[in-house]
Design an enzyme around this catalytic site. Structure first.
Site, PDB file in Angstrom:
ATOM      1  N   ASP A 109       0.835  -1.206   0.000  1.00 33.27           N
ATOM      2  CA  ASP A 109       0.000   0.000   0.000  1.00 33.27           C
ATOM      3  C   ASP A 109       0.868   1.253   0.000  1.00 33.27           C
ATOM      4  OD1 ASP A 109      -2.311   1.485   0.043  1.00 33.27           O
ATOM      5  OD2 ASP A 109      -2.714   1.176   2.172  1.00 33.27           O
TER       6      ASP A 109
ATOM      7  N   HIS B 190       2.904   3.117  -8.972  1.00 36.34           N
ATOM      8  CA  HIS B 190       2.756   1.676  -9.209  1.00 36.34           C
ATOM      9  C   HIS B 190       4.015   1.119  -9.896  1.00 36.34           C
ATOM     10  CE1 HIS B 190      -1.237   1.930  -7.743  1.00 36.34           C
ATOM     11  NE2 HIS B 190      -1.739   2.572  -8.775  1.00 36.34           N
TER      12      HIS B 190
ATOM     13  N   LEU C 111      11.242 -20.725  -3.849  1.00 39.16           N
ATOM     14  CA  LEU C 111      10.162 -19.861  -3.360  1.00 39.16           C
ATOM     15  C   LEU C 111       8.920 -19.973  -4.256  1.00 39.16           C
ATOM     16  CD1 LEU C 111       9.262 -17.339  -1.599  1.00 39.16           C
ATOM     17  CD2 LEU C 111      10.300 -15.938  -3.379  1.00 39.16           C
TER      18      LEU C 111
HETATM   19  C1  FPP Z   1      -1.849   0.087  -3.405  1.00 41.85           C
HETATM   20  O1  FPP Z   1      -1.415   1.423  -3.472  1.00 41.85           O
HETATM   21  C2  FPP Z   1      -1.269  -0.689  -4.470  1.00 41.85           C
HETATM   22  C3  FPP Z   1      -1.991  -1.267  -5.468  1.00 41.85           C
HETATM   23  C4  FPP Z   1      -3.440  -1.129  -5.598  1.00 41.85           C
HETATM   24  C5  FPP Z   1      -1.328  -2.014  -6.556  1.00 41.85           C
HETATM   25  C6  FPP Z   1      -0.112  -2.796  -6.234  1.00 41.85           C
HETATM   26  C7  FPP Z   1       0.613  -3.019  -7.494  1.00 41.85           C
HETATM   27  C8  FPP Z   1       1.938  -2.978  -7.674  1.00 41.85           C
HETATM   28  C9  FPP Z   1       2.924  -2.834  -6.594  1.00 41.85           C
HETATM   29  C10 FPP Z   1       2.480  -3.024  -9.031  1.00 41.85           C
HETATM   30  C11 FPP Z   1       2.809  -4.246  -9.718  1.00 41.85           C
HETATM   31  C12 FPP Z   1       2.682  -5.559  -9.089  1.00 41.85           C
HETATM   32  C13 FPP Z   1       3.110  -6.683  -9.694  1.00 41.85           C
HETATM   33  C14 FPP Z   1       2.937  -8.015  -9.050  1.00 41.85           C
HETATM   34  C15 FPP Z   1       3.766  -6.628 -11.000  1.00 41.85           C
HETATM   35  P1  FPP Z   1      -2.512   2.558  -3.599  1.00 41.85           P
HETATM   36  O2  FPP Z   1      -2.637   2.894  -5.037  1.00 41.85           O
HETATM   37  O3  FPP Z   1      -3.777   2.147  -2.950  1.00 41.85           O
HETATM   38  O4  FPP Z   1      -1.810   3.712  -2.812  1.00 41.85           O
HETATM   39  P2  FPP Z   1      -2.497   4.882  -1.965  1.00 41.85           P
HETATM   40  O5  FPP Z   1      -3.250   4.220  -0.843  1.00 41.85           O
HETATM   41  O6  FPP Z   1      -1.326   5.672  -1.503  1.00 41.85           O
HETATM   42  O7  FPP Z   1      -3.374   5.633  -2.918  1.00 41.85           O
END
Ligand code: FPP
Length: 239
Positions: free
Chosen positions: A19, A36, A130
């Site tokens: 997050d 992201h 893993l």
């Molecule tokens: C939450 O941050 C994160 C996500 C919804 C997406 C997680 C995805 C990745 C780390 C990218 C790629 C993953 C792979 C496996 C290739 P948020 O957008 O909710 O952040 P915020 O709460 O600060 O708005």
């Protein structure tokens, strides 16, 4: 800060709610998709660290069933990132003996992502280092409903006696069948919520929340979380 000891009980299964990508980007005046993209680099760093430390399973919450409510442009960016990650990193998974698994509703993803995932899963299926479990279009309540539906079908057809239903049988109908329960759940960016992630499976997991935004999360943060886990005394309801 908790001292981490690689010779002590390293968790067999670590699950992470990644997050803070959006806030990381906002703090730099960047679009959310850049957060992201930076988050995908943390995925690689954590994957390598888990491999080195002898962690058996790493489950990452990459896209929740609720994330479909985000703007189309952000969903496209995330699916594009996933496609890029699979193309670039499947050889890395092979080199590092990592097996890929997915939980969630794969059938709701764009066709291109589905085909790539199926290919990478098949290619890495025999790796025995893993296991990387990626949660995509995943929601724990939906998963539990899926299991209940499958069990009701079995009861209806006479294959299962409702009186014989137990915890183990129920767990075998979850998307995580064959995957041990997480020992350690990490959530980044300081939020203290579980957000519909592995509700059944984290029954006895130790939970560590760190203020670090996911794109900044690296091996030292992982080791710090494992150190905290090692310091705790898990009793599983006993004394
Ligand atoms: C939450 O941050 C994160 C996500 C919804 C997406 C997680 C995805 C990745 C780390 C990218 C790629 C993953 C792979 C496996 C290739 P948020 O957008 O909710 O952040 P915020 O709460 O600060 O708005």
């Amino acid at each position: 800060m908790s001292a981490f000891d690689p010779a002590k009980n390293v968790p067999g299964h670590i699950a992470i709610i990644m997050d803070g990508n959006g806030r990381w980007a906002a703090a730099r005046g960047l679009p959310r998709r850049d957060g992201h993209r930076a988050g995908a680099e943390s995925v690689e760093a954590v994957l390598r660290a888990c491999g080195d430390l002898g962690v058996g399973y790493l489950t990452l919450y990459a896209f929740s069933s609720e994330n479909w409510k985000r703007p189309e442009s952000e969903i496209d960016a995330l699916m594009g990132l996933l496609a890029h990650f699979l193309k670039e990193k499947t050889p890395v998974l092979m080199e590092n003996n990592i097996r890929l698994k997915v939980i969630g509703h794969l059938d709701r993803l764009p066709g291109r992502n589905q085909r790539q995932l199926e290919k990478s899963i098949a290619l890495t299926a025999k790796n025995d280092g893993l296991t990387l479990v990626v949660a995509l279009s995943y929601g724990s309540r939906e998963e539990i409903v899926d299991a209940a539906r499958a069990l009701m079908e079995k009861a209806k057809s006479g294959e299962l006696d409702p009186a014989a239903l137990d915890v183990e049988t129920f767990a075998r109908h979850l998307h995580t069948v064959g995957i041990p329960d997480p020992d350690l759940l990490i959530r980044t960016s300081g939020e203290c919520r579980v957000s519909n992630f592995l509700l059944w499976q984290i029954s006895y997991a130790e939970i560590v929340i760190t203020d670090v935004f996911w794109p900044d999360f690296r091996r030292p943060h992982l080791e710090e979380a494992i150190g905290e886990y090692q310091r705790r005394h898990r009793r599983f309801g006993g004394l």
